[in-house]
Design a protein around this motif. Structure first.
Motif, PDB file in Angstrom:
ATOM      1  N   GLY A 194       5.258   5.417   2.706  1.00 59.14           N
ATOM      2  CA  GLY A 194       4.511   5.349   3.962  1.00 59.14           C
ATOM      3  C   GLY A 194       3.929   3.966   4.188  1.00 59.14           C
ATOM      4  N   PHE A 195       3.432   3.350   3.119  1.00 60.44           N
ATOM      5  CA  PHE A 195       2.912   1.980   3.231  1.00 60.44           C
ATOM      6  C   PHE A 195       4.023   1.004   3.587  1.00 60.44           C
ATOM      7  N   ALA A 202      -1.411  -0.944   8.639  1.00 63.28           N
ATOM      8  CA  ALA A 202      -0.751  -1.190   7.358  1.00 63.28           C
ATOM      9  C   ALA A 202      -1.781  -1.343   6.241  1.00 63.28           C
ATOM     10  N   GLN A 203      -2.874  -2.030   6.548  1.00 61.03           N
ATOM     11  CA  GLN A 203      -3.949  -2.160   5.559  1.00 61.03           C
ATOM     12  C   GLN A 203      -4.529  -0.788   5.237  1.00 61.03           C
ATOM     13  N   ALA A 204      -4.722   0.032   6.265  1.00 59.34           N
ATOM     14  CA  ALA A 204      -5.233   1.388   6.044  1.00 59.34           C
ATOM     15  C   ALA A 204      -4.255   2.206   5.208  1.00 59.34           C
ATOM     16  N   SER A 205      -2.954   2.013   5.448  1.00 56.64           N
ATOM     17  CA  SER A 205      -1.949   2.730   4.666  1.00 56.64           C
ATOM     18  C   SER A 205      -1.992   2.304   3.200  1.00 56.64           C
ATOM     19  N   TYR A 206      -2.254   1.031   2.966  1.00 54.25           N
ATOM     20  CA  TYR A 206      -2.379   0.558   1.578  1.00 54.25           C
ATOM     21  C   TYR A 206      -3.574   1.219   0.895  1.00 54.25           C
ATOM     22  N   TYR A 207      -4.705   1.301   1.606  1.00 54.02           N
ATOM     23  CA  TYR A 207      -5.882   1.938   1.008  1.00 54.02           C
ATOM     24  C   TYR A 207      -5.663   3.444   0.848  1.00 54.02           C
TER      25      TYR A 207
END
Length: 435
Positions: free
Chosen positions: A52-53, A119-124
């Motif tokens: 997903g990331f 994308a940053q939210a997906s990483y977190y």
């Protein structure tokens, strides 16, 4: 953007020990460390979060491509009969075309920023999933340890109850005990046998749960040798609540979703403004392949598009994105409050659980003294066997309760570590860096 909540107070308790990102190493349990590492490497749900990331990062690249002109090539060839054809030829054509939208108002860049925040939210989210997987693995692992302890205790209790049953049967033949006392003792023996079946079932189910976390079929045998709880580590340093906001990946994920929603609203607003695009075309045409590059035609055009009447569609989209922004901002505030509560709950529960364990230990010690005294009185004919039986049943239940209470204490500490944990830096995925 600040969360719509009041400034929090300090946590009710705190230790002095720093909590590492790999929080499970605090237990100093090599077996636990090994099994969590395997779960982080193999777990399929975590691997799905990773994909997903990667998908979110691909969306960022896609949006950035709109800042670069689109260039396309075209080639056509046809044969007309009879020759020359009715239009005078022109049956071979090649050309290049380029189109580019000038980002006058920053609409495209706002869309890129929105996807970067997602994308940053997906990483977190990936990091939060890793913490959840590690915590779930540790919980399952120590529940398996507790179930094994309970099984060993049940086997010991069965042996004790069988010996007592044989003893009172012998006394029954001498007329020193009633038949009903034998039945009651048999009932206690069957109860402990039932407990053994329950714990055997728990062990097999927990093995299956652990196998799932390790991405293995439930039928596979797992080598988990530890049968004892670790010594509870010192209480970690909880820090200030606002430090928790900057550390927890689920909170950082929620914050980045707020920023993405803000950029979405900016895109919706700028969609109401005029757009300027440039188009360049170059073509070569000929009836003969040998002469195809002799004659070229070029066209350069500029297009200005301005929405005039849209039936309120663009205004409605602005209102929608504004409402979504407020929604995710409130959800962010709720996430922050939940993170504070989880830490505070774990601190309170651990303190009270330690008190409960001490009480259980004291009760068990008193129960053991009571049984010894009642046995002496029973052998001397000073008390009924029912008193011994009731005390024995209470003692065995206290032994089971104490194992469960110690297991719960470990689980509470795991929940505290989970609530305080920062992001796990895994080799498979690096945190994105955007300008």
């Amino acid at each position: 953007m600040e969360a719509p909540i009041e400034n929090p107070q300090q946590f009710s308790n705190s230790g002095n020990r720093d909590l590492p990102d790999t929080w499970w190493t605090s237990f100093d349990d090599p077996a636990l460390h090994s099994i969590i590492e395997r779960s982080l490497e193999n777990n399929l749900s975590l691997a799905a979060n990773q994909q997903g990331f990667l998908a979110a990062m691909a969306v960022v690249k896609r949006e950035k491509s709109f800042l670069i002109p689109d260039i396309s090539a075209e080639a056509r060839s046809g044969i007309s009969r009879p020759e020359p054809d009715f239009a005078g030829g022109e049956n071979t054509q090649i050309g290049l075309s380029a189109s580019y939208e000038v980002d006058l108002w920053g609409r495209i860049r706002a869309g890129i920023e929105a996807e970067e925040y997602r994308a940053q939210a997906s990483y977190y989210d990936y990091q939060a999933a890793a913490i959840s997987i590690s915590a779930e693995t540790a919980l399952t692992y120590y529940r398996l340890v507790a179930a094994r302890q309970q099984l060993q205790l049940a086997e010991n209790q069965i042996q004790t109850n069988e010996e007592i049953t044989r003893l009172i049967r012998a006394r029954f033949t001498g007329g020193q005990i009633r038949a009903v006392d034998i039945l009651r003792q048999e009932q206690l023996l069957q109860n402990t046998r039932e407990q053994k079946v329950i714990y055997e079932t728990d062990i097999e189910i927990l093995k299956n749960q652990l196998a799932l976390l390790l991405a293995k079929p439930a039928q596979n045998e797992l080598m988990v040798k530890t049968d004892s709880f670790p010594r509870l580590p010192e209480l970690p340093q909880t820090g200030l609540p606002l430090e928790l906001v900057r550390r927890r990946p689920d909170v950082k994920q929620a914050y980045n979703l707020v920023l993405a929603a803000d950029r979405d609203m900016a895109v919706a607003i700028r969609n109401k403004y005029p757009r300027l695009s440039l188009n360049l075309q170059g073509q070569a045409r000929s009836n003969n392949f040998n002469n195809i590059f002799n004659d070229w035609a070029y066209t350069l055009s500029g297009n200005l598009f301005a929405p005039l009447i849209t039936g309120g569609r663009l205004k409605a989209e602005v209102s929608r994105t504004e409402a979504v922004k407020e929604q995710v901002l409130l959800q962010y505030g709720q996430t922050v409050l939940t993170s504070f509560r989880e830490v505070e709950d774990a601190l309170i529960r651990e303190e009270k659980q330690k008190e409960r364990i001490q009480i259980l230990e004291d009760r068990l010690e008193l129960s053991q003294k009571t049984i010894r005294q009642l046995r002496t009185e029973f052998l001397n004919g000073l008390s009924e066997y029912l008193d011994v039986l009731l005390a024995l049943g209470e003692q065995q239940q206290l032994q089971r309760d104490l194992i469960t209470a110690r297991q719960n204490l470990i689980e509470i500490r795991i929940s505290l570590y989970r609530a305080l944990a920062g992001g796990l830096e895994l080799e498979e995925v690096e945190e994105p860096q955007f300008n």
